[in-house]
Design a protein around this motif. Sequence first.
Motif, PDB file in Angstrom:
ATOM      1  N   PHE A 345     -15.703  13.392 -15.329  1.00 50.95           N
ATOM      2  CA  PHE A 345     -14.515  14.238 -15.484  1.00 50.95           C
ATOM      3  C   PHE A 345     -13.805  14.403 -14.136  1.00 50.95           C
ATOM      4  N   LEU A 346     -14.579  14.678 -13.069  1.00 51.48           N
ATOM      5  CA  LEU A 346     -13.978  14.848 -11.745  1.00 51.48           C
ATOM      6  C   LEU A 346     -13.401  13.539 -11.220  1.00 51.48           C
ATOM      7  N   THR A 347     -14.159  12.450 -11.354  1.00 45.99           N
ATOM      8  CA  THR A 347     -13.744  11.159 -10.794  1.00 45.99           C
ATOM      9  C   THR A 347     -12.431  10.676 -11.402  1.00 45.99           C
ATOM     10  N   PHE A 348     -12.345  10.696 -12.725  1.00 42.39           N
ATOM     11  CA  PHE A 348     -11.134  10.201 -13.380  1.00 42.39           C
ATOM     12  C   PHE A 348     -10.048  11.272 -13.469  1.00 42.39           C
ATOM     13  N   GLY A 349     -10.475  12.526 -13.511  1.00 40.04           N
ATOM     14  CA  GLY A 349      -9.497  13.602 -13.612  1.00 40.04           C
ATOM     15  C   GLY A 349      -8.652  13.769 -12.371  1.00 40.04           C
ATOM     16  N   ILE A 350      -9.132  13.279 -11.227  1.00 42.38           N
ATOM     17  CA  ILE A 350      -8.368  13.432  -9.981  1.00 42.38           C
ATOM     18  C   ILE A 350      -7.258  12.384  -9.875  1.00 42.38           C
ATOM     19  N   ILE A 351      -7.295  11.342 -10.706  1.00 40.56           N
ATOM     20  CA  ILE A 351      -6.318  10.252 -10.614  1.00 40.56           C
ATOM     21  C   ILE A 351      -4.872  10.741 -10.738  1.00 40.56           C
ATOM     22  N   PRO A 352      -4.533  11.621 -11.703  1.00 39.40           N
ATOM     23  CA  PRO A 352      -3.139  12.091 -11.784  1.00 39.40           C
ATOM     24  C   PRO A 352      -2.681  12.873 -10.565  1.00 39.40           C
ATOM     25  N   LEU A 353      -3.623  13.364  -9.756  1.00 39.64           N
ATOM     26  CA  LEU A 353      -3.273  14.162  -8.575  1.00 39.64           C
ATOM     27  C   LEU A 353      -3.172  13.328  -7.304  1.00 39.64           C
ATOM     28  N   LEU A 354      -3.579  12.049  -7.366  1.00 33.92           N
ATOM     29  CA  LEU A 354      -3.656  11.237  -6.150  1.00 33.92           C
ATOM     30  C   LEU A 354      -2.300  11.091  -5.462  1.00 33.92           C
ATOM     31  N   SER A 355      -1.253  10.882  -6.248  1.00 28.65           N
ATOM     32  CA  SER A 355       0.069  10.699  -5.619  1.00 28.65           C
ATOM     33  C   SER A 355       0.513  11.970  -4.896  1.00 28.65           C
ATOM     34  N   TYR A 356       0.199  13.127  -5.464  1.00 28.54           N
ATOM     35  CA  TYR A 356       0.592  14.400  -4.843  1.00 28.54           C
ATOM     36  C   TYR A 356      -0.225  14.670  -3.575  1.00 28.54           C
ATOM     37  N   ILE A 357      -1.495  14.227  -3.573  1.00 30.64           N
ATOM     38  CA  ILE A 357      -2.355  14.450  -2.401  1.00 30.64           C
ATOM     39  C   ILE A 357      -1.992  13.484  -1.282  1.00 30.64           C
ATOM     40  N   ALA A 358      -1.889  12.189  -1.605  1.00 28.65           N
ATOM     41  CA  ALA A 358      -1.685  11.166  -0.576  1.00 28.65           C
ATOM     42  C   ALA A 358      -0.252  11.114  -0.071  1.00 28.65           C
ATOM     43  N   LEU A 359       0.725  11.439  -0.935  1.00 31.21           N
ATOM     44  CA  LEU A 359       2.127  11.263  -0.551  1.00 31.21           C
ATOM     45  C   LEU A 359       2.892  12.578  -0.456  1.00 31.21           C
ATOM     46  N   SER A 360       2.178  13.680  -0.365  1.00 24.87           N
ATOM     47  CA  SER A 360       2.851  14.990  -0.351  1.00 24.87           C
ATOM     48  C   SER A 360       3.694  15.199   0.898  1.00 24.87           C
ATOM     49  N   THR A 361       3.364  14.513   2.005  1.00 26.29           N
ATOM     50  CA  THR A 361       4.125  14.682   3.253  1.00 26.29           C
ATOM     51  C   THR A 361       5.243  13.658   3.410  1.00 26.29           C
ATOM     52  N   VAL A 362       5.320  12.691   2.465  1.00 23.43           N
ATOM     53  CA  VAL A 362       6.357  11.658   2.562  1.00 23.43           C
ATOM     54  C   VAL A 362       7.690  12.224   2.046  1.00 23.43           C
ATOM     55  N   ASP A 363       8.776  11.933   2.771  1.00 22.02           N
ATOM     56  CA  ASP A 363      10.094  12.454   2.398  1.00 22.02           C
ATOM     57  C   ASP A 363      10.772  11.489   1.420  1.00 22.02           C
ATOM     58  N   PHE A 364      10.833  11.870   0.163  1.00 24.85           N
ATOM     59  CA  PHE A 364      11.512  11.065  -0.852  1.00 24.85           C
ATOM     60  C   PHE A 364      12.906  11.618  -1.172  1.00 24.85           C
ATOM     61  N   GLY A 365      13.366  12.558  -0.366  1.00 25.78           N
ATOM     62  CA  GLY A 365      14.687  13.121  -0.577  1.00 25.78           C
ATOM     63  C   GLY A 365      14.690  14.116  -1.727  1.00 25.78           C
ATOM     64  N   VAL A 366      15.834  14.240  -2.355  1.00 28.93           N
ATOM     65  CA  VAL A 366      15.998  15.245  -3.407  1.00 28.93           C
ATOM     66  C   VAL A 366      15.210  14.873  -4.667  1.00 28.93           C
ATOM     67  N   ARG A 367      14.847  13.591  -4.812  1.00 27.86           N
ATOM     68  CA  ARG A 367      14.119  13.142  -6.004  1.00 27.86           C
ATOM     69  C   ARG A 367      12.617  13.097  -5.755  1.00 27.86           C
ATOM     70  N   ARG A 368      12.171  13.855  -4.759  1.00 28.77           N
ATOM     71  CA  ARG A 368      10.761  13.821  -4.349  1.00 28.77           C
ATOM     72  C   ARG A 368       9.832  14.118  -5.515  1.00 28.77           C
ATOM     73  N   SER A 369      10.101  15.181  -6.262  1.00 26.46           N
ATOM     74  CA  SER A 369       9.236  15.572  -7.370  1.00 26.46           C
ATOM     75  C   SER A 369       9.202  14.504  -8.458  1.00 26.46           C
ATOM     76  N   THR A 370      10.373  13.899  -8.718  1.00 22.94           N
ATOM     77  CA  THR A 370      10.461  12.862  -9.754  1.00 22.94           C
ATOM     78  C   THR A 370       9.670  11.626  -9.359  1.00 22.94           C
ATOM     79  N   VAL A 371       9.755  11.223  -8.088  1.00 23.16           N
ATOM     80  CA  VAL A 371       9.036  10.032  -7.608  1.00 23.16           C
ATOM     81  C   VAL A 371       7.527  10.245  -7.684  1.00 23.16           C
ATOM     82  N   LEU A 372       7.070  11.404  -7.207  1.00 21.58           N
ATOM     83  CA  LEU A 372       5.631  11.684  -7.242  1.00 21.58           C
ATOM     84  C   LEU A 372       5.114  11.720  -8.673  1.00 21.58           C
ATOM     85  N   PHE A 373       5.891  12.312  -9.553  1.00 19.66           N
ATOM     86  CA  PHE A 373       5.484  12.379 -10.958  1.00 19.66           C
ATOM     87  C   PHE A 373       5.473  10.975 -11.578  1.00 19.66           C
ATOM     88  N   GLY A 374       6.442  10.138 -11.202  1.00 16.56           N
ATOM     89  CA  GLY A 374       6.471   8.763 -11.707  1.00 16.56           C
ATOM     90  C   GLY A 374       5.261   7.968 -11.269  1.00 16.56           C
TER      91      GLY A 374
END
Length: 435
Positions: A345-374
């Motif tokens: 559960f922990l190993t696979f459950g963390i997959i949807p959060l990986l983009s938010y953890i690894a790329l949270s400091t990257v500047d994607f501009g105004v569409r930041r939330s949309t890109v991370l969610f994509g």
Amino acid sequence: MGMLSELVCISVSVFMKCVWRRPSTYIKVATMQKETINLNLTTHGLGFTISGGIDAPNDKGDKGVFVKEVHPNGAAIESGLMVGDRLLSVNGQTLIDIDHETAVLRIKESIPSQDAYINSVMELGVVNITSYAHIIIQHVTLEVVREDSVSAVIVESAESQKHGNKLALAREAFKSQDPDLSRLAHELGGAQEMHQRAAGQYLKAAVFGGLDGIITTFAVVASVTGANLATGVVIVMGFSNLIADGISMGVGEYLSGVSETQYTISERNREEWEFDSNPEGEIKEMVDLYMEKGFSEEEAEHILRIMAKHRDFFIDHMMVEELGLMSPDEDESPMKNGLVMFLSFLTFGIIPLLSYIALSTVDFGVRRSTVLFGIACGLTAVALFTLGAIKSKFSTQSWYISGSTILFNGGLAAAAAYLVGFGLESLIDLEECDD
């Protein structure tokens, strides 16, 4: 892959089933078509050469006798003999388990000699041999097998290979609905088919724990994104849900396993006491059950009195027939099941959060939330399809259908969560406006 160590063949009607059993982790299954080929030597020579023999195995370690070359102007090519055909016999003389020189000698001896040819003509009462030579056909009969289809079957480990060959073949036979291959699986030895119930149970817990982890966490991510909340909220709520649900799933799996085992043991203890106290009564109960299934009273009585001589077996049989319960497997551990469920559960459950953890400091501009969610959607889709494909091992579905089904299920759950979050966010805004 290792060298081939043993060839096992069973002739079934006009087909031959062969299994190459390897000393490492693979076995190779082949369906071979058995044929009888007649070479007409009236106008041509044999027209082929051979290789192999017990003293000259091929590069795969096979010690059979094979057709090496087929010449363009010989009897072999006209009869349909092909390079790679395994030769079993020539004119009734076996070519199995012999050395190369003996095989060559037997094939040469099978060619009718001049004297034998003349004698065969004279037996027909022919005086002028030259005039009637065309009606006397000189031929050599070869029995060969030709590989029709081959499939590789993986045996999980060298330790399990003792029973793996038979079990892998049985599964392959069922998958292809091949009764002859099933027969071959049972001819490989007297060992019972070990269905590896405990290992399968752990795999089941891992797969379903992983699926639940991915879908649950992604649903949280989707709902938070739909509500247009900050990235930090996604991470906080996602991890909180992941840890809480993971513990709940693992403990729940452990407690349900313990409860089931305790219940089964208590029922077995009761059946043991009843059998020891009143064996005739228990036998009578089983006779009634057998009669409901279509047995005559005499047949049921005969079968069950033989079974009753083996106490543990009879009690296990009563558990299944009367209560629908299997006696607990000694190798199965509720604690391990719970731990596997939690970690998966922990190993696979963390997959949807990986983009938010690894790329949270990257500047994607105004569409930041949309890109991370994509990105989270893409990672989750791949993980869902992969686990769905693995799940097909426990069902009759093909891997791509199972993967697509789980992917659709996860997508539906995420869409619902996103819409709920979006709708609630709109309602909250309306209420705030009214205030």
